[in-house]
Design a protein around this motif. Structure first.
Motif, PDB file in Angstrom:
ATOM      1  N   THR A 158      -6.746   6.824   3.198  1.00  0.00           N
ATOM      2  CA  THR A 158      -5.348   6.440   3.324  1.00  0.00           C
ATOM      3  C   THR A 158      -5.221   4.940   3.105  1.00  0.00           C
ATOM      4  O   THR A 158      -6.010   4.166   3.661  1.00  0.00           O
ATOM      5  CB  THR A 158      -4.790   6.807   4.702  1.00  0.00           C
ATOM      6  OG1 THR A 158      -4.844   8.231   4.860  1.00  0.00           O
ATOM      7  CG2 THR A 158      -3.338   6.355   4.851  1.00  0.00           C
ATOM      8  N   GLN A 190      -5.401  10.110  -4.181  1.00  0.00           N
ATOM      9  CA  GLN A 190      -5.789  11.351  -4.856  1.00  0.00           C
ATOM     10  C   GLN A 190      -6.891  11.092  -5.883  1.00  0.00           C
ATOM     11  O   GLN A 190      -7.855  11.851  -5.959  1.00  0.00           O
ATOM     12  CB  GLN A 190      -4.583  11.989  -5.542  1.00  0.00           C
ATOM     13  CG  GLN A 190      -4.886  13.294  -6.262  1.00  0.00           C
ATOM     14  CD  GLN A 190      -3.622  13.974  -6.746  1.00  0.00           C
ATOM     15  OE1 GLN A 190      -2.648  14.117  -5.991  1.00  0.00           O
ATOM     16  NE2 GLN A 190      -3.613  14.396  -7.998  1.00  0.00           N
ATOM     17  N   GLN A 191      -6.738  10.022  -6.676  1.00  0.00           N
ATOM     18  CA  GLN A 191      -7.782   9.678  -7.635  1.00  0.00           C
ATOM     19  C   GLN A 191      -7.589   8.258  -8.137  1.00  0.00           C
ATOM     20  O   GLN A 191      -6.513   7.671  -8.020  1.00  0.00           O
ATOM     21  CB  GLN A 191      -7.810  10.660  -8.807  1.00  0.00           C
ATOM     22  CG  GLN A 191      -6.744  10.442  -9.868  1.00  0.00           C
ATOM     23  CD  GLN A 191      -7.034  11.247 -11.136  1.00  0.00           C
ATOM     24  OE1 GLN A 191      -6.786  12.450 -11.166  1.00  0.00           O
ATOM     25  NE2 GLN A 191      -7.559  10.593 -12.162  1.00  0.00           N
ATOM     26  N   ARG A 248      -2.301   8.915   0.844  1.00  0.00           N
ATOM     27  CA  ARG A 248      -3.704   9.267   0.631  1.00  0.00           C
ATOM     28  C   ARG A 248      -4.028   9.132  -0.846  1.00  0.00           C
ATOM     29  O   ARG A 248      -3.261   9.559  -1.702  1.00  0.00           O
ATOM     30  CB  ARG A 248      -3.963  10.694   1.111  1.00  0.00           C
ATOM     31  CG  ARG A 248      -5.430  11.132   0.993  1.00  0.00           C
ATOM     32  CD  ARG A 248      -5.635  12.519   1.599  1.00  0.00           C
ATOM     33  NE  ARG A 248      -4.817  13.499   0.910  1.00  0.00           N
ATOM     34  CZ  ARG A 248      -5.174  14.105  -0.232  1.00  0.00           C
ATOM     35  NH1 ARG A 248      -6.318  13.785  -0.823  1.00  0.00           N
ATOM     36  NH2 ARG A 248      -4.379  14.992  -0.789  1.00  0.00           N
ATOM     37  N   SER A 252      -1.274  10.939  -3.208  1.00  0.00           N
ATOM     38  CA  SER A 252      -1.024  12.382  -3.144  1.00  0.00           C
ATOM     39  C   SER A 252       0.451  12.735  -3.280  1.00  0.00           C
ATOM     40  O   SER A 252       0.779  13.859  -3.659  1.00  0.00           O
ATOM     41  CB  SER A 252      -1.575  12.953  -1.837  1.00  0.00           C
ATOM     42  OG  SER A 252      -0.994  12.291  -0.718  1.00  0.00           O
ATOM     43  N   ASP A 253       1.356  11.782  -2.997  1.00  0.00           N
ATOM     44  CA  ASP A 253       2.784  12.066  -3.157  1.00  0.00           C
ATOM     45  C   ASP A 253       3.283  11.747  -4.560  1.00  0.00           C
ATOM     46  O   ASP A 253       4.486  11.823  -4.825  1.00  0.00           O
ATOM     47  CB  ASP A 253       3.606  11.293  -2.119  1.00  0.00           C
ATOM     48  CG  ASP A 253       3.539   9.774  -2.307  1.00  0.00           C
ATOM     49  OD1 ASP A 253       2.796   9.304  -3.204  1.00  0.00           O
ATOM     50  OD2 ASP A 253       4.230   9.051  -1.553  1.00  0.00           O
TER      51      ASP A 253
END
Length: 251
Positions: free
Chosen positions: A92, A52-53, A50, A68-69
């Motif tokens: 995603t 995140q930015q 996903r 995100s990871d």
């Protein structure tokens, strides 16, 4: 550093960063090759996660994603507009490309999201490179706060940080290596330089760094690290940059 000199230095750094990011050309209609010297890279590495930015360069262009990871995805800034049309933070993505061992960066060849994909294609023969942004569009900026994450090149060199307020501070990899002991997640950092603010984020190219606004030191003077060990106080200011004397007039 005088504003005009600082602006010129920042523009040169940005131009150098763009040159660093270019891939070697591929044969016409052939697959994109891995980065030069990428014998240790994992070909066709696929990452899914996903977003995140956006990772924004000081020109205001997206040249990467933070998943995100913690995985960082790098792509050339000429794909910025197409990427921003295809996805947004929270989506995603599936990424194919190359990744060096023990480096949290995937150098993307193809990124897919929302049933669409963007592929980094080599330029056609004779095609002119995209124009560089006018350095006059950069503005003097400062940023400060806690370092949340280090940002890496696809070879594992530190070339920036993400602050807790999501501001991105960029600098050349040799500056990241020189100041590595001070550039750690959780440490305080203050930066001054030139960059942009926009809807997708804030980023600047640092011309001065320090743990606080009162202890920043220029990074172009060649005097070593800008501040000493914790509790030791700031280091002396960097020596001023000396310009060579003009050539003697011809006799």
């Amino acid at each position: 550093m005088p504003p005009r000199l600082a602006l010129t230095a920042a523009a040169c750094l940005l131009a150098g960063s763009a040159a660093f990011a270019q891939r070697p050309p591929a044969p016409p209609h052939g697959p994109m090759p891995p980065p030069h010297g990428a014998i240790a890279f994992q070909a066709e590495m696929v990452a899914t996660g996903r977003v995140q930015q956006w990772l924004i360069n000081p020109n205001g262009e997206a040249d990467g994603l933070l998943l995100s990871d913690g995985t960082q995805v790098a792509f050339p800034p000429h794909l910025s507009a197409a990427m921003m049309q295809m996805l947004r933070p929270g989506d995603t993505v599936q990424v194919s490309g190359w990744r060096a061992p023990n480096v949290p960066v995937v150098r993307a060849q193809t990124i897919g999201a929302n049933g669409r994909s963007v592929t980094d294609q080599p330029p056609m023969p004779g095609m002119a490179p995209p124009p560089l942004r006018d350095p006059g569009t950069l503005v003097a900026m400062s940023a400060g706060g806690r370092i949340e994450r280090l940002l890496y090149t696809d070879r594992g060199d530190v070339h920036g940080v993400l602050l807790a307020d999501k501001t991105i501070v960029r600098f050349p990899p040799h500056i990241g290596a020189m100041y590595g002991a001070q550039l750690q997640p959780g440490a305080q950092l203050h930066a001054r330089g030139w960059g942009t603010r926009g809807a997708q984020g804030t980023a600047l190219e640092a011309t001065s760094l320090g743990p606080t606004a009162d202890t920043v030191r220029e990074v172009f003077g060649g005097a070593g690290v800008p501040w000493g060990p914790r509790g030791a106080g700031p280091m002396p200011p960097a020596a001023p940059m000396m310009m060579p004397p003009p050539p003697a007039p011809a006799s």
